[in-house]
Design a protein around this motif. Sequence first.
Motif: not given
Length: 209
Positions: A101-112
């Motif tokens: 497992t890994a901790q929650q990501a800091d930035h979520l990519i929502k689109e290209e």
Amino acid sequence: MKYSMMTVGPVQENTYILVNEKKEALIIDPGAEGKRINKKIESLEIKPLAILLTHAHFDHIGAVDDVKARWGIPVYIHEREAEWLSDVKKNGSAFFGQHVTAQQADHLIKEEGKLTLGSFEMDVLETPGHSPGSVSYYFANAKAVFSGDALFAGSIGRTDLQGGSQRVLLESIHSRLLVLPEETVVAPGHGPTTTIGNEMDSNPFLSGF
């Protein structure tokens, strides 16, 4: 920009360290052996800016927490796989008798689109099929694309895992990767590098689509 490849873990996953002229660095898919990756970063005397994940399968995220903790840098992943980081069934580790497992990501990519980190400029390309949130990172100036497990030398990613689809993957490869300049180096998640031109000419999975 220059980059080095480290092959890590039992699945022989490729982790990439990208370095620009300012000695800034990006770490793509730190999959395992966090101590070894951190020692490599230290030896290069560079300043890591971020961890970029092509997708959240266990063999690509196993060293994320170690690298993040050592350098205090943010993690980027596509929003479709945000929950996979902490879900051993979705990230596949449970099926191999592991608990990764890994901790929650800091930035979520929502689109290209374009992404700028420090002096790095890249295009984030959505390349689902191997997994729903797979992305590739294209650096036009360096003539290189980091394709994760979408496209390999002479092969393509497996599509029998959760959310996989061969039809979707082939569409992704043809519409997002094969349109890049033929001299573009493809740096995949496993195996040797190749070029877009080589795969257009000889990859048996891409003919007749």
